[in-house]
Enzyme design. Structure first.
Site, PDB file in Angstrom:
ATOM      1  N   LYS A 543       6.808  -5.665   6.159  1.00 19.07           N
ATOM      2  CA  LYS A 543       6.198  -4.760   5.183  1.00 19.07           C
ATOM      3  C   LYS A 543       5.138  -3.952   5.918  1.00 19.07           C
ATOM      4  CE  LYS A 543       5.141  -8.338   2.690  1.00 19.07           C
ATOM      5  NZ  LYS A 543       5.472  -8.078   1.302  1.00 19.07           N
ATOM      6  N   ARG A 544       4.541  -3.015   5.226  1.00 20.94           N
ATOM      7  CA  ARG A 544       3.460  -2.232   5.810  1.00 20.94           C
ATOM      8  C   ARG A 544       2.343  -3.181   6.252  1.00 20.94           C
ATOM      9  NH1 ARG A 544      -0.608   0.375   2.965  1.00 20.94           N
ATOM     10  NH2 ARG A 544       0.373  -0.294   1.025  1.00 20.94           N
ATOM     11  N   LYS A 549      -2.128  -7.607   2.606  1.00 22.80           N
ATOM     12  CA  LYS A 549      -0.795  -8.236   2.669  1.00 22.80           C
ATOM     13  C   LYS A 549      -0.822  -9.506   3.526  1.00 22.80           C
ATOM     14  CE  LYS A 549       1.582  -3.831   1.884  1.00 22.80           C
ATOM     15  NZ  LYS A 549       2.323  -4.069   0.625  1.00 22.80           N
ATOM     16  N   THR A 651       8.681  -4.694  -3.469  1.00 20.49           N
ATOM     17  CA  THR A 651      10.133  -4.618  -3.683  1.00 20.49           C
ATOM     18  C   THR A 651      10.865  -5.385  -2.588  1.00 20.49           C
ATOM     19  OG1 THR A 651      10.157  -2.469  -2.554  1.00 20.49           O
ATOM     20  CG2 THR A 651      10.136  -2.447  -4.964  1.00 20.49           C
ATOM     21  N   LYS A 655      14.399  -7.830  -2.595  1.00 18.95           N
ATOM     22  CA  LYS A 655      15.539  -7.720  -1.670  1.00 18.95           C
ATOM     23  C   LYS A 655      15.825  -9.068  -1.015  1.00 18.95           C
ATOM     24  CE  LYS A 655      14.159  -2.981  -0.964  1.00 18.95           C
ATOM     25  NZ  LYS A 655      13.070  -2.234  -0.352  1.00 18.95           N
TER      26      LYS A 655
END
Length: 808
Positions: A543-544, A549, A651, A655
């Site tokens: 992810k970014r 995060k 998201t 996935k």
């Protein structure tokens, strides 16, 4: 209906090579064949697009206009072939013509028109809107370079230009006849005529916005939608008088200035020039878009008075917020409406999706920049702001609330407040996120206009992210559910729950995952020379790169495992591979240091013989959509470990879940809704909840206390200071966690508070992994219950509750 057989596709490809490149298949390069394949499919979609537009006009359907400064489309060749139902035929035709189909697909560059989840969501929604036959257009900028190409040099991120248009331009249909002119700067002249006050912007700099359309095919439908990408051009490319005098650079200055607007995604805005360029980008794409929509509407209806009945404009985050004053400008200055009439139509036409609770991500622009760059827009914003402020004052009679909800305050323009004031709906993107917006971030606005606030939990294009990229799993689902019904009705996946105790099914699921791991290991070896053990746990965080995060929390746990191995070489019996993929914003120094740390740790572990076949860390360079498509089917553990209350939705978590990976996560974003359908027993939850995070911060969080009393944590943090075999020490990250730095408080995102709980969650995961039947059953439940996270569901909710448009 399938537009091609293998034979007709071979003929079309051969003809396209001859017409466009003057070559036979025997003479053509892989690049030329990739372009020819794109052009053949584009022709089919373009014809369908003409029919779709004619039908929309004939039936006078309401249209959706989805504005996003990011559309992370990834590769289009395989996706469009899949949606057109010709993927097997295309593979066969390419092979028959002497090409390797896999090489042709792999050759296509990602259309790097986005940065992360925001842009990928927009791309998934565009696919679903088309599949559900909603007349829709996406709008963005035709960035020449898009998101940067990431190169890791001596462990550090280096940003390289990503010129995706060399091959990617095959998908673009330029429409110069539909170009719009956008104005910057200038001075305003006001005069009265016909009983109206007229405002004219004089001496402004004009930039031409030229549309390059990318057609988007839906699945199992002839309906086609468009992604309109605006390219920037000077109105007069070269000043011939200057050129004739030999002043060549000055002659082309205007052209260079104009083209800078579409040069790169998100220029750095930590200096005046960067801020100016980013605001130019936002107004450029908004103004061109609104002019284009208004022009087409007038052509069809002859008036703008019914604009809101036939159009809805969805703002994806605050980047397109200038839609509100730009609509007002067109209605007042060009259509001659009075303020109240223009405002009523505007506020019935615009809806706003919020994607963040982080204060720094709620855009604010310096008033002085807005005044000089967009004088007429500034004038209109002032009036919107004054009227909104009076409304707030009359409702609350509370100066603190007036200040909080103000659009202009303290020399800044607050774009989120502009969206709330000028829109008919505001939605969050997960249940938890929407509640935080209503009860905290936009509490005062919700108190005044509660009917505006809604929730639409994000979704992903399950046809791409399951069926297309994971054919083995797709085959199993079809066998167990009796066909491909799940492609249009994703809740059909729930039938898989019935097989939770079927050992043969669980063994087949395990074999599919193993084959996907082998395939990814082969891809990693071929593309980046990395050797992966397919028998290891594939534990993935992609992810970014952002501190909230918490990639750094993952790293601290790996350091703890490494130290455990030093103490006891037999401490790890199940091989464990940690895979990271992330890009850091070029100006985000801390995020770039965390990438360097991951690579330092990976190097340390790779060179320690104790770790062989036990522990491995790999940083996947240049993470992007096409890499994710290889990785998701092979992943077994999904790291979704953001600080509770900080991630709007996510998201990637969806996935992973859809491909059978199990989540280690906090109750944050859409993890909450995943937990609702999975329960505690089918994921590995840990950590503080959002309300506990707030309480801890309120009561006074002192991370040094944790450091002093927890030996395991202390050893991990001390390892940052001591550094690694590459000679790099991370004293700065140590200080940031324990004492704060650069204005950030110590351990702002509570990594240390959640450290022990996270280590325990990882331990539970490894113990569960040892029970293969239990693991596979949990994996099956994850797949079975992922249908609710399909983009089709999300788009249908927008269509029913916000846009009020019909759909299939």
């Amino acid at each position: 209906m399938t537009p091609f057989t293998t034979k007709t596709l071979e003929e079309a490809l051969t003809a396209k090579l001859m017409l466009n490149f003057g070559k036979t298949p025997e003479e053509a390069t892989d690049q030329e064949m990739m372009k020819a394949s794109a052009l053949v499919l584009r022709d089919v979609m373009a014809i369908r697009g003409v029919e779709t537009n004619k039908q929309t006009r004939r039936e006078q359907k309401k249209q959706v206009h989805y504005l996003s400064l990011e559309f992370l489309m990834g590769r289009s060749l395989m996706k469009n072939a899949y949606n057109l139902n010709v993927l097997p035929q295309l593979r066969e035709a390419l092979e028959n013509l002497g090409f390797k189909a896999a090489d042709i697909f792999e050759l296509e560059p990602d259309a790097g028109l986005g940065n992360g989840g925001l842009g990928r969501l927009a791309a998934c929604y565009l696919d679903s809107m088309t599949t559900l036959e909603i007349p829709a257009t996406g709008y963005s900028i035709c960035y020449e370079l898009g998101i940067f190409k990431q190169k890791i040099v001596e462990g550090q991120q280096v940003e390289l230009p990503d010129n995706w248009k060399d091959l990617g331009a095959a998908w673009l249909l330029p429409k110069p006849e539909e170009a719009q002119t956008v104005h910057f700067g200038g001075t305003l002249r006001e005069f009265w005529a016909d009983g109206h006050l007229h405002t004219v912007n004089e001496n402004a700099t004009a930039v031409l916005a030229v549309p390059c359309d990318m057609v988007v095919a839906g699945y199992d439908t002839n309906h086609v939608n468009t992604l309109r990408l605006w390219d920037a051009r000077a109105t007069k490319p070269v000043d011939m008088s200057l050129f004739s005098r030999g002043e060549y650079l000055k002659a082309a200055e205007e052209e260079a200035m104009a083209e800078t607007i579409a040069k790169v995604l998100y220029p750095e805005d930590n200096h005046y020039e960067g801020k100016s360029l980013r605001l130019k980008q936002q107004y450029f794409f908004v103004s061109a878009t609104v002019q284009s929509i208004a022009t087409k509407h007038l052509d069809t209806y002859g008036t703008l008075k019914n604009f809101h009945e036939k159009n809805v404009i969805q703002i994806n985050d605050t980047h397109p917020a200038l839609v509100v004053p730009e609509l007002m400008r067109i209605f007042i200055d060009e259509a001659g409406m009075n303020w109240d009439e223009a405002w009523e139509i505007t506020t019935k036409s615009v809806a706003y999706t919020n994607h963040t609770v982080l204060a720094e991500a709620l855009e604010r622009w310096p008033q002085s920049l807005m005044e000089t760059l967009l004088p007429r827009i500034w004038q209109i914003i002032q009036e919107i702001s004054a009227r909104w402020q009076r409304k707030v004052e009359n409702f609350y009679h509370d100066p603190a609330k007036t200040q909080n909800m103000a659009i202009i305050w303290g020399g800044e323009v607050r774009m989120a407040n502009l969206c709330i004031a000028g829109g008919m709906a505001v939605n969050g993107v997960s249940g938890l996120h929407s509640e935080i917006l209503k009860k905290d971030v936009f509490k005062d606005a919700c108190g005044m206009e509660p009917w505006k606030f809604q929730n639409v939990t994000n979704g992903i294009d399950h046809r791409r992210w399951l069926s297309e990229i994971n054919p083995g799993l797709d085959g199993l689902i079809r066998d167990l559910t009796g066909g491909d019904d799940y492609l249009m009705h994703p809740l059909t996946l729930r039938k898989l729950d019935d097989y939770a105790d079927d050992k043969a099914v669980l063994e087949r699921l395990a074999e599919i995952k193993h084959q996907n791991k082998v395939a990814f290991a082969n891809h990693a070896k071929r593309s980046r020379g990395v050797i992966l053990n397919p028998d290891a746990i594939f534990d993935v965080q992609v992810k970014r790169l952002h501190e909230y995060k918490r990639q750094l929390l993952n790293v601290l746990h790996i350091i703890a495992l490494y130290q455990q191995l030093q103490d006891d070489p037999n401490a790890i019996t199940q091989p464990h591979t940690f895979l990271f993929g992330a890009k850091a914003a070029p100006g985000y120094a801390v995020a770039k240091r965390i990438i360097q740390l991951i690579n330092s740790l990976a190097d340390q572990i790779a060179h320690d013989p104790i770790c062989k076949d036990k522990l491995q860390v790999v940083f996947l360079e240049n993470y992007r959509v096409s890499l994710a498509e290889h990785l998701m089917p092979a992943s077994e553990v999904s790291q979704q470990i953001s600080t509770a209350g900080k991630e709007a939705s996510g998201t990637g978590n969806m996935k992973f879940m859809m491909n059978g990976a199990l989540t280690i996560g906090t109750l944050d974003g859409a993890n909450v809704e995943m937990h609702d359908v999975l329960g505690d027993e089918n994921m590995f939850l840990f950590g503080l909840h959002a309300d506990e995070v707030e309480r801890l911060k309120r009561e006074g969080y002192v991370p040094q206390r944790l450091y002093n009393r927890d030996e395991k944590l202390r050893r991990c943090l001390d390892a940052l200071r001591a550094g690694f075999r590459d000679g790099v020490r991370y004293e700065d990250l140590y200080q940031r966690l324990l004492f704060g730095s650069g204005g950030s408080p110590a351990d702002e995102y509570l990594l240390l508070a959640d450290f022990q709980a996270y280590c325990q969650a990882e331990k539970r995961m490894v113990e569960t992994y040892a029970d293969r039947e239990k693991w596979n059953r949990m994996s099956l439940h994850n797949i079975a219950r992922s249908g609710i996270f399909a983009a089709d569901r999300a788009v249908a909710e927008y269509a029913d509750n916000i846009w009020h448009v019909s759909h299939k």
